[in-house]
Design an enzyme around this catalytic site. Sequence first.
Site, PDB file in Angstrom:
ATOM      1  N   LYS A  39       0.862  -1.193   0.000  1.00  0.00           N
ATOM      2  CA  LYS A  39       0.000   0.000   0.000  1.00  0.00           C
ATOM      3  C   LYS A  39       0.893   1.236   0.000  1.00  0.00           C
ATOM      4  O   LYS A  39       1.842   1.325   0.783  1.00  0.00           O
ATOM      5  CB  LYS A  39      -0.896   0.023   1.252  1.00  0.00           C
ATOM      6  N   ASP A  66      -3.508   4.507  -1.693  1.00  0.00           N
ATOM      7  CA  ASP A  66      -4.409   4.958  -0.619  1.00  0.00           C
ATOM      8  C   ASP A  66      -4.287   6.476  -0.463  1.00  0.00           C
ATOM      9  O   ASP A  66      -3.703   6.963   0.501  1.00  0.00           O
ATOM     10  CB  ASP A  66      -4.021   4.222   0.670  1.00  0.00           C
ATOM     11  N   LYS A  68      -7.055   8.446  -0.620  1.00  0.00           N
ATOM     12  CA  LYS A  68      -8.331   8.858   0.016  1.00  0.00           C
ATOM     13  C   LYS A  68      -8.878  10.151  -0.594  1.00  0.00           C
ATOM     14  O   LYS A  68      -8.999  11.181   0.080  1.00  0.00           O
ATOM     15  CB  LYS A  68      -8.153   9.040   1.531  1.00  0.00           C
ATOM     16  N   ASP A  71     -13.228  15.188  -2.858  1.00  0.00           N
ATOM     17  CA  ASP A  71     -13.291  16.472  -3.562  1.00  0.00           C
ATOM     18  C   ASP A  71     -14.589  16.478  -4.361  1.00  0.00           C
ATOM     19  O   ASP A  71     -15.387  15.533  -4.265  1.00  0.00           O
ATOM     20  CB  ASP A  71     -12.040  16.614  -4.465  1.00  0.00           C
ATOM     21  N   THR A 128      -9.823   4.424  11.093  1.00  0.00           N
ATOM     22  CA  THR A 128      -9.641   3.583  12.278  1.00  0.00           C
ATOM     23  C   THR A 128      -9.038   4.351  13.463  1.00  0.00           C
ATOM     24  O   THR A 128      -8.948   3.822  14.559  1.00  0.00           O
ATOM     25  CB  THR A 128      -8.749   2.371  11.940  1.00  0.00           C
ATOM     26  N   ARG A 218       3.200   0.034  10.623  1.00  0.00           N
ATOM     27  CA  ARG A 218       4.254   0.091  11.632  1.00  0.00           C
ATOM     28  C   ARG A 218       4.591  -1.212  12.342  1.00  0.00           C
ATOM     29  O   ARG A 218       5.783  -1.429  12.644  1.00  0.00           O
ATOM     30  CB  ARG A 218       3.929   1.209  12.643  1.00  0.00           C
TER      31      ARG A 218
HETATM   32  O1  LIG Z   1      -9.121   4.013   8.313  1.00  0.00           O
HETATM   33  C1  LIG Z   1      -7.946   3.901   7.908  1.00  0.00           C
HETATM   34  C2  LIG Z   1      -7.602   4.047   6.582  1.00  0.00           C
HETATM   35  C3  LIG Z   1      -6.292   3.886   6.203  1.00  0.00           C
HETATM   36  N1  LIG Z   1      -5.339   3.601   7.100  1.00  0.00           N
HETATM   37  C4  LIG Z   1      -3.946   3.438   6.626  1.00  0.00           C
HETATM   38  O2  LIG Z   1      -3.475   2.121   6.938  1.00  0.00           O
HETATM   39  C5  LIG Z   1      -2.129   2.170   7.395  1.00  0.00           C
HETATM   40  C6  LIG Z   1      -2.061   1.624   8.790  1.00  0.00           C
HETATM   41  O3  LIG Z   1      -0.769   1.797   9.285  1.00  0.00           O
HETATM   42  P1  LIG Z   1      -0.303   1.302  10.744  1.00  0.00           P
HETATM   43  O4  LIG Z   1       1.107   1.776  10.816  1.00  0.00           O
HETATM   44  O5  LIG Z   1      -0.435  -0.209  10.724  1.00  0.00           O
HETATM   45  O6  LIG Z   1      -1.186   1.943  11.756  1.00  0.00           O
HETATM   46  C7  LIG Z   1      -1.666   3.615   7.265  1.00  0.00           C
HETATM   47  O7  LIG Z   1      -1.000   3.744   6.038  1.00  0.00           O
HETATM   48  C8  LIG Z   1      -2.952   4.419   7.233  1.00  0.00           C
HETATM   49  O8  LIG Z   1      -2.843   5.572   6.419  1.00  0.00           O
HETATM   50  C9  LIG Z   1      -5.667   3.468   8.418  1.00  0.00           C
HETATM   51  O9  LIG Z   1      -4.813   3.206   9.285  1.00  0.00           O
HETATM   52  N2  LIG Z   1      -6.975   3.607   8.788  1.00  0.00           N
END
Ligand SMILES: O=c1ccn([C@@H]2O[C@H](COP(=O)(O)O)[C@@H](O)[C@H]2O)c(=O)[nH]1
Length: 249
Positions: A39, A66, A68, A71, A128, A218
């Site tokens: 991603k 991603d 998002k 607009d 999230t 992460r």
């Molecule tokens: O609702 C959402 C939408 C996108 N993300 C993305 O996923 C990864 C999660 O990264 P971690 O480091 O595992 O937390 C990150 O790129 C976000 O932009 C999300 O977390 N929640």
Amino acid sequence: MSDSSSPREVPVFVALDYASRAEARALVDDFGEYCTHYKVGLQLYLAAGRSFIEELVDLGKHVFLDLKFHDIPNTVRGAVIEAAKMGVDLLTVHASGGEEMVKAAVDAAHTTDFAMRAPKILAVTLLTSITQEQLGKLGYSVSTIPEQVALLSNLAKACGAYGVVCSANEIADVKRVSGLKAVVPGIRPAGFRSGDQARVAVPKIAIQNGADYLVVGRPITKAQDPLQALRAIQTEVTQALSEDAEMIQ
Ligand SMILES: O=c1ccn([C@@H]2O[C@H](COP(=O)(O)O)[C@@H](O)[C@H]2O)c(=O)[nH]1
């Protein structure tokens, strides 16, 4: 990527949230064939641009872009067409951009000249990182998080989206109202800090709840040994899928 007659597969997208192409490419090279799904979000896209996406596609990787989009419909339509030209598999827009905007994204993906590689449109429901308290401050105090996710999933379905982004906690609501694919970030292996994520789950629970794709950043990229962290998550996913399959039989 898999049809209903084949065994359930849940790809893990590794979120390449890096500030440079070099760092991202080093991880991709280290992972080699162990990872086929990546991603790319705002940070790396702004740092490395289209050429890095095209590089991943040329390496045969599945790419989830991603960015998002949120607009007016005409602007989103144009952005989706440009993204489609790169050959990405999945692309996000915010469901809260409204029906006309999400429909514009879906139409653009399907009317592009790149129909064979049309990106699948995912609608982000509620990030999230959002808590019930924050939802209230956004003016949605009458809704619970699952209600709001269900409402936006319904909207995404009506617009022809392929799936939604939600947390592991809301997958059942998404499936109940829309049957759309559930793409699930906020994944935290046991013991890994939540950080800015509010609605989190371990991989096993996300699988048990019915996730179609996991997104992990992460817990892999910041691990001492990222490949080992990836392999541990993949093993947890495989085990949970086989336990699930056994329960169904
Ligand atoms: O609702 C959402 C939408 C996108 N993300 C993305 O996923 C990864 C999660 O990264 P971690 O480091 O595992 O937390 C990150 O790129 C976000 O932009 C999300 O977390 N929640």
